[in-house]
Design a protein around this motif. Structure first.
Motif, mmCIF file in Angstrom:
data_model
loop_
_atom_site.group_PDB
_atom_site.id
_atom_site.type_symbol
_atom_site.label_atom_id
_atom_site.label_comp_id
_atom_site.label_asym_id
_atom_site.label_seq_id
_atom_site.Cartn_x
_atom_site.Cartn_y
_atom_site.Cartn_z
ATOM 1 N N ASP A 142 0.806 -1.233 0.000
ATOM 2 C CA ASP A 142 0.000 0.000 0.000
ATOM 3 C C ASP A 142 0.837 1.281 0.000
ATOM 4 O OD1 ASP A 142 -2.405 -1.449 0.020
ATOM 5 O OD2 ASP A 142 -2.422 -1.542 2.217
ATOM 6 N N HIS A 143 2.162 1.152 -0.043
ATOM 7 C CA HIS A 143 3.023 2.333 -0.072
ATOM 8 C C HIS A 143 3.825 2.438 -1.371
ATOM 9 C CE1 HIS A 143 2.411 3.573 4.126
ATOM 10 N NE2 HIS A 143 2.388 2.283 4.404
ATOM 11 N N SER A 144 4.104 1.321 -2.024
ATOM 12 C CA SER A 144 4.919 1.330 -3.240
ATOM 13 C C SER A 144 4.514 0.164 -4.138
ATOM 14 C CB SER A 144 6.412 1.220 -2.891
ATOM 15 O OG SER A 144 7.199 1.051 -4.058
ATOM 16 N N ARG A 145 4.626 0.396 -5.441
ATOM 17 C CA ARG A 145 4.346 -0.654 -6.413
ATOM 18 C C ARG A 145 5.573 -1.497 -6.733
ATOM 19 N NH1 ARG A 145 2.080 2.213 -11.556
ATOM 20 N NH2 ARG A 145 2.604 0.151 -12.372
ATOM 21 N N VAL A 146 6.726 -1.157 -6.158
ATOM 22 C CA VAL A 146 7.940 -1.920 -6.430
ATOM 23 C C VAL A 146 7.780 -3.344 -5.895
ATOM 24 C CG1 VAL A 146 10.397 -2.146 -5.931
ATOM 25 C CG2 VAL A 146 9.430 0.098 -6.424
ATOM 26 N N ILE A 147 8.136 -4.314 -6.718
ATOM 27 C CA ILE A 147 8.067 -5.730 -6.339
ATOM 28 C C ILE A 147 9.420 -6.160 -5.782
ATOM 29 C CG2 ILE A 147 7.748 -8.080 -7.206
ATOM 30 C CD1 ILE A 147 5.946 -6.867 -9.385
ATOM 31 N N ILE A 148 9.402 -6.783 -4.610
ATOM 32 C CA ILE A 148 10.625 -7.305 -4.007
ATOM 33 C C ILE A 148 10.802 -8.750 -4.477
ATOM 34 C CG2 ILE A 148 11.874 -7.757 -1.881
ATOM 35 C CD1 ILE A 148 11.295 -4.806 -2.408
ATOM 36 N N PRO A 149 11.887 -9.041 -5.188
ATOM 37 C CA PRO A 149 12.071 -10.390 -5.728
ATOM 38 C C PRO A 149 12.666 -11.340 -4.699
ATOM 39 C CG PRO A 149 13.909 -9.026 -6.386
ATOM 40 C CD PRO A 149 12.985 -8.139 -5.583
ATOM 41 N N GLY A 150 12.746 -12.598 -5.091
ATOM 42 C CA GLY A 150 13.502 -13.554 -4.298
ATOM 43 C C GLY A 150 14.987 -13.349 -4.524
ATOM 44 N N SER A 151 15.792 -14.289 -4.068
ATOM 45 C CA SER A 151 17.244 -14.184 -4.210
ATOM 46 C C SER A 151 17.632 -14.009 -5.672
ATOM 47 C CB SER A 151 17.909 -15.436 -3.647
ATOM 48 O OG SER A 151 19.312 -15.363 -3.777
ATOM 49 N N GLN A 152 18.565 -13.078 -5.919
ATOM 50 C CA GLN A 152 18.977 -12.740 -7.282
ATOM 51 C C GLN A 152 20.483 -12.908 -7.437
ATOM 52 O OE1 GLN A 152 16.829 -11.595 -9.901
ATOM 53 N NE2 GLN A 152 15.308 -12.371 -8.445
ATOM 54 N N GLN A 153 20.906 -13.398 -8.601
ATOM 55 C CA GLN A 153 22.331 -13.517 -8.907
ATOM 56 C C GLN A 153 22.734 -12.421 -9.884
ATOM 57 O OE1 GLN A 153 23.950 -16.988 -11.131
ATOM 58 N NE2 GLN A 153 25.392 -17.154 -9.422
ATOM 59 N N VAL A 154 23.866 -11.775 -9.601
ATOM 60 C CA VAL A 154 24.372 -10.703 -10.461
ATOM 61 C C VAL A 154 24.982 -11.300 -11.723
ATOM 62 C CG1 VAL A 154 26.008 -8.800 -10.651
ATOM 63 C CG2 VAL A 154 24.827 -9.221 -8.477
ATOM 64 N N PHE A 155 24.580 -10.773 -12.880
ATOM 65 C CA PHE A 155 25.203 -11.175 -14.143
ATOM 66 C C PHE A 155 26.164 -10.105 -14.639
ATOM 67 C CE2 PHE A 155 25.436 -11.428 -18.784
ATOM 68 C CZ PHE A 155 25.893 -12.723 -18.928
ATOM 69 N N SER A 156 25.676 -8.856 -14.736
ATOM 70 C CA SER A 156 26.492 -7.751 -15.245
ATOM 71 C C SER A 156 26.628 -6.665 -14.188
ATOM 72 C CB SER A 156 25.873 -7.145 -16.502
ATOM 73 O OG SER A 156 25.872 -8.054 -17.565
ATOM 74 N N VAL A 157 27.742 -5.931 -14.259
ATOM 75 C CA VAL A 157 27.976 -4.796 -13.369
ATOM 76 C C VAL A 157 28.270 -3.570 -14.224
ATOM 77 C CG1 VAL A 157 29.377 -3.851 -11.507
ATOM 78 C CG2 VAL A 157 28.904 -6.314 -11.584
ATOM 79 N N GLY A 158 27.485 -2.509 -14.030
ATOM 80 C CA GLY A 158 27.683 -1.262 -14.750
ATOM 81 C C GLY A 158 28.257 -0.192 -13.838
ATOM 82 N N THR A 159 29.162 0.620 -14.372
ATOM 83 C CA THR A 159 29.788 1.689 -13.596
ATOM 84 C C THR A 159 29.597 3.021 -14.309
ATOM 85 O OG1 THR A 159 31.478 0.179 -12.752
ATOM 86 C CG2 THR A 159 31.923 2.532 -12.569
ATOM 87 N N VAL A 160 29.111 4.015 -13.559
ATOM 88 C CA VAL A 160 28.941 5.374 -14.074
ATOM 89 C C VAL A 160 29.725 6.324 -13.179
ATOM 90 C CG1 VAL A 160 27.325 7.225 -14.632
ATOM 91 C CG2 VAL A 160 26.626 4.836 -14.926
ATOM 92 N N ASP A 161 30.703 7.024 -13.755
ATOM 93 C CA ASP A 161 31.473 8.037 -13.036
ATOM 94 C C ASP A 161 30.712 9.359 -13.134
ATOM 95 O OD1 ASP A 161 33.256 9.830 -11.970
ATOM 96 O OD2 ASP A 161 34.950 9.223 -13.209
ATOM 97 N N LEU A 162 30.142 9.814 -12.027
ATOM 98 C CA LEU A 162 29.347 11.044 -12.021
ATOM 99 C C LEU A 162 30.202 12.290 -11.883
ATOM 100 C CD1 LEU A 162 26.423 9.928 -9.661
ATOM 101 C CD2 LEU A 162 26.396 10.037 -12.169
ATOM 102 N N GLY A 163 31.503 12.114 -11.619
ATOM 103 C CA GLY A 163 32.363 13.252 -11.353
ATOM 104 C C GLY A 163 32.247 13.683 -9.899
ATOM 105 N N GLN A 164 33.140 14.563 -9.458
ATOM 106 C CA GLN A 164 33.161 15.070 -8.083
ATOM 107 C C GLN A 164 33.189 13.921 -7.078
ATOM 108 O OE1 GLN A 164 29.774 17.765 -7.956
ATOM 109 N NE2 GLN A 164 31.043 19.448 -8.690
#
Length: 216
Positions: free
Chosen positions: A45-67
């Motif tokens: 009743d507060h958010s529509r985000v679905i919480i999944p079960g256990s997840q395995q990481v496949f890819s890792v993305g990196t963004v340098d925002l600066g500062q």
């Protein structure tokens, strides 16, 4: 969502796999994360985000925002979900925020006219407020009274098979959920891969705290 691995080029094998590098929260490709079982009840009743079960990481993305700020994005084998960690100092430095995202929708863009209609001046993306199914979100980036330009981000994505760049033009919205330390986010991103394929994705996210996660 097999489209995501196809779009991001994740299904093509490479001659020499890359060793996983541990990043913020101790996560890396091949490692798993589980979420506290109480989250589903808390967010009801507060958010529509679905919480999944256990997840395995496949890819890792990196963004340098600066500062000295970094975004690390963990893309799971279950392509409906991904995790974003904001850090300051070094990439694996002080964790400032953790957001679990659900993909809402994805569309390949086939023409400039379509891009302008979906994410350009004739769209609602970039306006100070965005209405998603009757729920109002407030723009996080840009101070203009009207529509603002999308933020440009460059993401380096690494998985066991390959490494590649994705260019983003993105806009972030947020709203309060009424729960302490829990904000809901709406992220739009126009993404272009190294082959020039352009897409538009929308993701809905929720703030997490460290006790919400268990790294395996």
């Amino acid at each position: 969502m097999g489209w995501f691995k196809q779009f991001m080029g994740l299904e093509a094998p490479a001659a020499k796999p890359q060793a996983p590098v541990e990043g913020p929260l101790g996560l890396a490709s091949g490692r798993s994360v589980s979420f506290d079982s109480s989250l589903k009840l808390l967010l009801d009743d507060h958010s529509r985000v679905i919480i999944p079960g256990s997840q395995q990481v496949f890819s890792v993305g990196t963004v340098d925002l600066g500062q000295s700020q970094w975004l690390t994005r963990y893309y799971f084998d279950d392509e409906d979900y991904w995790l974003q960690v904001l850090t300051s100092g070094e990439q694996d430095g002080q964790v400032e925020s953790v957001i679990l995202f659900n993909y809402l929708r994805y569309a390949t863009i086939t023409s400039d006219a379509e891009l302008q209609r979906l994410a350009g001046p004739n769209s609602d993306i970039g306006l100070p407020r965005y209405n998603l199914d009757g729920v109002e979100f407030v723009r996080e980036w840009g101070t203009e009274a009207g529509q603002t330009e999308l933020a440009q981000l460059s993401e380096r994505v690494v998985n066991p098979n390959e490494s590649y760049l994705v260019q983003h033009r993105a806009m972030l919205y947020a709203r309060d959920t009424g729960l302490t330390d829990r904000r809901e986010f709406l992220l739009f991103s126009v993404e272009e891969d190294q082959e020039g394929t352009v897409s538009l994705s929308a993701s809905l996210g929720i703030s997490l705290v460290s006790t919400d996660l268990h790294i395996i």
